[in-house]
Design a protein around this motif. Structure first.
Motif, PDB file in Angstrom:
ATOM      1  N   GLU A 547      16.390  27.280  -8.680  1.00 17.26           N
ATOM      2  CA  GLU A 547      16.124  27.241 -10.315  1.00 17.26           C
ATOM      3  C   GLU A 547      17.410  26.140 -11.411  1.00 17.26           C
ATOM      4  OE1 GLU A 547      14.704  30.306 -11.145  1.00 17.26           O
ATOM      5  OE2 GLU A 547      14.367  31.274  -9.864  1.00 17.26           O
ATOM      6  N   ASP A 548      18.483  25.891 -10.421  1.00 19.14           N
ATOM      7  CA  ASP A 548      19.384  25.347 -12.169  1.00 19.14           C
ATOM      8  C   ASP A 548      19.307  23.722 -11.445  1.00 19.14           C
ATOM      9  OD1 ASP A 548      20.853  27.676 -13.301  1.00 19.14           O
ATOM     10  OD2 ASP A 548      21.573  27.828 -11.165  1.00 19.14           O
ATOM     11  N   ILE A 549      18.864  23.201 -10.697  1.00 20.15           N
ATOM     12  CA  ILE A 549      19.416  21.686  -9.799  1.00 20.15           C
ATOM     13  C   ILE A 549      17.356  21.260  -9.855  1.00 20.15           C
ATOM     14  CG2 ILE A 549      19.914  20.074  -7.979  1.00 20.15           C
ATOM     15  CD1 ILE A 549      21.381  22.051  -7.079  1.00 20.15           C
ATOM     16  N   GLN A 550      17.401  20.056 -10.295  1.00 20.51           N
ATOM     17  CA  GLN A 550      16.208  19.238 -10.187  1.00 20.51           C
ATOM     18  C   GLN A 550      16.607  17.848 -10.009  1.00 20.51           C
ATOM     19  OE1 GLN A 550      12.736  20.913 -11.459  1.00 20.51           O
ATOM     20  NE2 GLN A 550      12.522  18.522  -9.719  1.00 20.51           N
ATOM     21  N   VAL A 551      15.735  17.195  -8.960  1.00 22.18           N
ATOM     22  CA  VAL A 551      15.440  15.814  -9.029  1.00 22.18           C
ATOM     23  C   VAL A 551      14.720  14.866  -9.922  1.00 22.18           C
ATOM     24  CG1 VAL A 551      14.891  14.462  -6.346  1.00 22.18           C
ATOM     25  CG2 VAL A 551      16.173  16.568  -6.580  1.00 22.18           C
ATOM     26  N   LEU A 552      14.636  13.924  -9.892  1.00 28.40           N
ATOM     27  CA  LEU A 552      13.319  13.499 -10.977  1.00 28.40           C
ATOM     28  C   LEU A 552      13.875  12.153 -10.278  1.00 28.40           C
ATOM     29  CD1 LEU A 552      14.676  13.844 -14.771  1.00 28.40           C
ATOM     30  CD2 LEU A 552      13.266  15.763 -13.463  1.00 28.40           C
ATOM     31  N   CYS A 553      12.678  11.630 -10.097  1.00 27.88           N
ATOM     32  CA  CYS A 553      11.843  10.454  -9.371  1.00 27.88           C
ATOM     33  C   CYS A 553      11.014   9.843 -10.576  1.00 27.88           C
ATOM     34  CB  CYS A 553      11.377  10.881  -8.204  1.00 27.88           C
ATOM     35  SG  CYS A 553      12.395  11.693  -7.311  1.00 27.88           S
ATOM     36  N   PRO A 554      11.456   8.356 -10.488  1.00 25.14           N
ATOM     37  CA  PRO A 554      10.700   7.594 -11.457  1.00 25.14           C
ATOM     38  C   PRO A 554       8.828   7.561 -10.315  1.00 25.14           C
ATOM     39  CG  PRO A 554      12.597   6.457 -11.178  1.00 25.14           C
ATOM     40  CD  PRO A 554      12.541   8.106 -10.201  1.00 25.14           C
ATOM     41  N   PRO A 555       8.851   6.776  -9.424  1.00 25.53           N
ATOM     42  CA  PRO A 555       7.775   6.674  -8.876  1.00 25.53           C
ATOM     43  C   PRO A 555       7.231   8.210  -7.730  1.00 25.53           C
ATOM     44  CG  PRO A 555       9.893   5.509  -7.199  1.00 25.53           C
ATOM     45  CD  PRO A 555      10.124   6.545  -8.897  1.00 25.53           C
ATOM     46  N   ARG A 556       6.211   8.232  -8.173  1.00 28.35           N
ATOM     47  CA  ARG A 556       5.276   8.683  -6.571  1.00 28.35           C
ATOM     48  C   ARG A 556       5.728   8.706  -5.206  1.00 28.35           C
ATOM     49  NH1 ARG A 556       2.119  13.600  -7.777  1.00 28.35           N
ATOM     50  NH2 ARG A 556       2.273  14.313  -9.903  1.00 28.35           N
ATOM     51  N   LYS A 557       5.155   7.445  -4.622  1.00 29.13           N
ATOM     52  CA  LYS A 557       5.089   6.906  -3.471  1.00 29.13           C
ATOM     53  C   LYS A 557       6.845   6.237  -3.407  1.00 29.13           C
ATOM     54  CE  LYS A 557       0.082   6.150  -4.476  1.00 29.13           C
ATOM     55  NZ  LYS A 557      -0.948   5.270  -4.014  1.00 29.13           N
ATOM     56  N   GLY A 558       6.644   6.214  -1.613  1.00 25.21           N
ATOM     57  CA  GLY A 558       7.762   5.457  -1.458  1.00 25.21           C
ATOM     58  C   GLY A 558       8.779   6.541  -1.129  1.00 25.21           C
ATOM     59  N   ALA A 559       9.748   5.929  -0.061  1.00 25.61           N
ATOM     60  CA  ALA A 559      10.718   6.763  -0.404  1.00 25.61           C
ATOM     61  C   ALA A 559      11.017   7.138  -0.254  1.00 25.61           C
ATOM     62  CB  ALA A 559      12.302   5.539   1.275  1.00 25.61           C
ATOM     63  N   LEU A 560      11.639   7.114  -1.511  1.00 27.94           N
ATOM     64  CA  LEU A 560      12.279   7.735  -3.078  1.00 27.94           C
ATOM     65  C   LEU A 560      11.286   8.182  -3.929  1.00 27.94           C
ATOM     66  CD1 LEU A 560      15.576   6.054  -2.842  1.00 27.94           C
ATOM     67  CD2 LEU A 560      15.208   7.930  -1.885  1.00 27.94           C
ATOM     68  N   GLY A 561       9.746   8.087  -3.739  1.00 27.82           N
ATOM     69  CA  GLY A 561       9.419   8.787  -4.798  1.00 27.82           C
ATOM     70  C   GLY A 561       8.689  10.229  -4.609  1.00 27.82           C
ATOM     71  N   VAL A 562       8.358  11.281  -4.928  1.00 28.18           N
ATOM     72  CA  VAL A 562       7.984  12.759  -5.649  1.00 28.18           C
ATOM     73  C   VAL A 562       7.802  12.813  -4.343  1.00 28.18           C
ATOM     74  CG1 VAL A 562       7.308  14.127  -6.215  1.00 28.18           C
ATOM     75  CG2 VAL A 562       8.305  12.324  -7.586  1.00 28.18           C
ATOM     76  N   ASN A 563       6.816  12.121  -3.233  1.00 23.89           N
ATOM     77  CA  ASN A 563       6.081  13.025  -2.051  1.00 23.89           C
ATOM     78  C   ASN A 563       6.976  12.959  -0.902  1.00 23.89           C
ATOM     79  OD1 ASN A 563       3.702  13.098  -3.910  1.00 23.89           O
ATOM     80  ND2 ASN A 563       2.720  11.049  -3.023  1.00 23.89           N
TER      81      ASN A 563
END
Length: 741
Positions: A547-563
């Motif tokens: 409910e309180d914490i949200q991770v935001l990522c610039p890209p969709r792909k890659g090791a640190l992307g959304v997927n």
């Protein structure tokens, strides 16, 4: 059943239909195969008992219902025998015929039953209970049903889904097959919306000529439509030409001929801006032109009365025990004396404080005020801040459906919204088509106050409405720049303002609400993000991971992307467990307890909330899966109190939302935001994306990754280029003497 485990194709007669969704053709049926009954599921279209099917697919095991055949395609035959015809007619597939009537007809005509119904309906009148008029009605209904089925069968051989056939039948009826044979690219039209790539496959199998004007016109429309996803309401003629010629492998002369023809037929519009030609899909040209015309009318109609309302402002200050800054007073004054204004500014500059005063003074005058925002989260936020009811623009306009099943808004020029003042928050998120629809629903005398931050990312939908309106210099704009003392205590606020001015944020503080953690290895960044979400922030601040914490990522792909981040976060927060039902999605499973996001506007989804019922879940809405009901092939999702059922075939409209893109976070605020930054696709790492991400955090922001990437993003001031002509239209439509900028 054991003998069928390796079979990929089965043939039989439909015994019964358990479930059918007429919108997308998803069906559950019992197929009689030799001496066995097999449950078949899939998007096969409108099928009735008695039909003979050959279905292709594979067997799957359902947790409750056991083995089922999941079909990806089917071939259909009309019932061939009297028994099959009786079964079909007694299923009430044809209006006016029940089981008794079906028996009489089949007893009379036997295997010739369908031939008589279709070609010699007058003979039906000899059956007791069938008049000559009813016989004609039965025949007409039969032809209608089997015409659509013939269309489905025709399109199925090219791998085209039944839902496309349903839309084609609605548009062309019994002529559909002939029309499609003549031009398969007609299915790409905006009423049917078959993917251009699929039409290309179909046309190739049909030996349709590559240099056909129909193909080239469809290709041009496809390029324009595809670029809507990048935010462009139009494209420069030269860019459209080069892209289309390369895609279609045609010469420039053919391109120009087809473009001119599309313009003549008003499917496409050309517009000249500063000597350069731009090309629109007609609905986007109409939208931008309407916005410019309507704002010009508002600019002329809602003239500044010149009244001195300083005493009213002083009374409001006394009542609230505050003192408004000079620019806030200007905004309040303009709202009361003119009633048409854009109020903009970054975090901590007092937009909400000024808005509360505007609301109060309007209400003191007995004016009916409506508050709107583009998303549910944004509407909830402004409602909480102002202590007044706020709705999404979609809900306010009320979605209805026309005879063809297309969505329309109930409120428009002929049925305007019942308000004297419309206040729209988070205007940076409002796209061109939505803003046009809102303006059409306002009375000419309705005042319009638009609030937003033009330094944030533009809307997900096509257009750059807020920025174009501000940059045209023809409309009344009040920009708040002073950061108030209370907001100055927040490093989130002060660093956000540094970022937007091109200054480096302070990453050294460890005693405020803005933290930076340097890690230069993607595995370590990912591991740290997961630890923050699952353990450290819940333990230190009592925050809920969901409910309180949200991770935001610039890209969709890659090791640190959304997927990838969603996969690791799901594993840590809501791992697989025999007690949690789940269903397999394209990228990852969805299970009970997962945090998910709707990724496209869907006006059809029904929801309920405390006895209230409504329709529509929209792009960016976040919810929690409260149940996975495998026996009914559906998810139950709670969207902030609104409960909606999602059939499994709608899984492609959902994504996990433990991590989301910065773009999808617009209009939302979260108690804690975690932002992994370790480089990647340069075009996604720029200043106002970083600014938007930072300003999503209400109480805590943590950047995990590389300080050099943060520095590079601040220095990269390229904004997302969006081709629009709204600013130019406004400059041409509105005389400087009309605006109060």
């Amino acid at each position: 059943m054991d003998g069928l485990n390796d079979v990929k194709e089965i043939e039989g007669i439909v015994d019964s239909v358990t479930y059918c969704n007429p919108e997308n053709g998803y069906i559950v049926l019992e197929l009689s195969v030799k001496d066995e009954h097999i449950t078949v599921v899939g998007e096969l279209g409108d099928i009735e008992a008695g039909e003979e099917l050959t279905v292709t697919g594979d067997f799957v095991r359902h947790s409750k219902y056991g083995v089922q055949f999941s079909a990806v395609s089917c071939q259909r035959k009309l019932p061939q025998t009297a028994d099959a015809m009786f079964k079909y007619l007694s299923s009430r597939a044809i209006k006016g015929i029940g089981s008794r009537m079906a028996k009489r007809i089949v007893d009379e005509f036997g295997d010739e039953t369908f031939h008589i119904i279709e070609n010699e309906p007058e003979k039906l009148a000899k059956i007791k209970g069938i008049s000559p008029k009813k016989a004609e009605e039965i025949s007409a209904e039969f032809k209608h049903i089997f015409g659509m089925r013939a269309l489905m069968i025709f399109l199925a051989q090219y791998g085209v889904a039944p839902s496309v056939a349903v839309r084609a039948w609605r548009k062309w009826g019994q002529y559909a097959v002939d029309i499609i044979k003549e031009n398969p690219y007609c299915l790409c039209g905006r009423d049917i919306e078959l993917q251009f790539e699929k039409a290309e496959e179909m046309a190739e199998k049909m030996d349709f000529p590559m240099n056909s004007d129909s193909r080239i016109a469809a290709g041009i429309n496809h390029v324009l439509s595809a670029n809507l996803n990048s935010g462009h309401t139009c494209l420069p003629y030269d860019r459209l030409k080069s892209t289309s010629v390369e895609l279609l492998n045609v010469d420039e002369v053919s391109f120009d001929r087809c473009l001119d023809k599309e313009c003549d037929e008003e499917n496409i519009v050309r517009y000249d801006k500063n000597g350069r030609s731009f090309v629109y899909l007609s609905e986007y040209y109409t939208a931008e032109k309407y916005i410019a015309d309507r704002l010009q009318t508002l600019s002329s109609f809602l003239k500044d009365t010149g009244d001195d309302i300083s005493r009213l402002i002083e009374a409001e200050e006394a009542a609230r025990g505050i003192s408004y800054a000079q620019q806030q007073k200007k905004a309040i004054s303009l709202a009361l004396t003119q009633g048409f204004m854009i109020l903009t500014g970054g975090p901590g500059t007092g937009k909400t404080t000024a808005l509360k005063a505007i609301l109060s003074l309007y209400e003191q005058r007995g004016m009916r005020v409506m508050l709107a925002a583009p998303t549910g989260k944004a509407a909830k936020r402004i409602s909480e801040l102002t202590d007044r009811d706020a709705k999404t623009i979609h809900r306010m306009l009320e979605v209805t459906f026309d005879n063809s099943g297309k969505t329309r808004f109930k409120h428009h020029e002929n049925d305007p919204l019942p308000c004297d003042v419309m206040i729209v928050d988070e205007m940076s998120m409002v796209d061109t088509l939505l803003f046009e629809s809102l303006l059409r629903a306002l009375k000419l005398s309705c005042r319009l106050i638009m609030v937003g931050d033009s330094d944030q990312l533009p809307s997900v939908g096509a257009g750059n409405v807020l920025k174009d309106m501000i940059d045209c210099g023809r409309l009344p704009v009040v920009q708040l720049t002073e950061i108030f003392r209370q907001a100055q205590q927040s490093c989130i606020v002060t660093n956000a303002h540094k970022i937007v001015r091109g200054m480096q944020p302070d990453l050294s503080r460890t005693d405020s609400d803005f933290f930076f953690m340097q890690y230069l290895n993607s595995d370590k960044v990912s591991e740290t993000v997961v630890d923050l979400v699952v353990r450290r922030l819940p333990n230190a601040y009592g925050y809920s991971s969901l409910e309180d914490i949200q991770v935001l990522c610039p890209p969709r792909k890659g090791a640190l992307g959304v997927n990838e981040m969603n996969k690791v976060l799901q594993l840590a927060i809501n791992p697989s467990d025999s007690s949690k039902p789940e269903v397999k999605g394209i990228i990852y499973p969805f299970r009970k307890g997962d945090k998910v996001m709707q990724i496209k506007n869907n006006y059809d989804i029904e929801w309920s909330k405390n006895g209230e019922r409504g329709t529509g879940i929209f792009n960016g809405d976040i919810g929690i899966i409260s149940d996975v009901v495998r026996s009914e092939s559906k998810l139950v999702i709670d969207f902030d109190g609104r409960t909606a059922d999602y059939p499994f075939e709608m899984l492609d409209q959902l994504e996990l939302a433990y991590a989301i893109t910065v773009h999808k976070s617009q209009g939302s605020e979260f108690n804690a935001v975690i932002l992994p930054l370790l480089g990647g696709y340069e075009k996604l790492f720029y200043r106002n994306l970083l600014y938007t991400a930072v300003t999503r955090a209400k109480k805590l922001l943590i950047i995990v990754g590389s300080g050099r990437v943060v520095e590079a993003m601040v220095n990269n001031d390229r904004r997302m280029l969006r081709y629009t002509c709204l600013r130019d239209m406004l400059e041409k439509e509105i005389d400087l003497n009309d605006g109060n900028s």
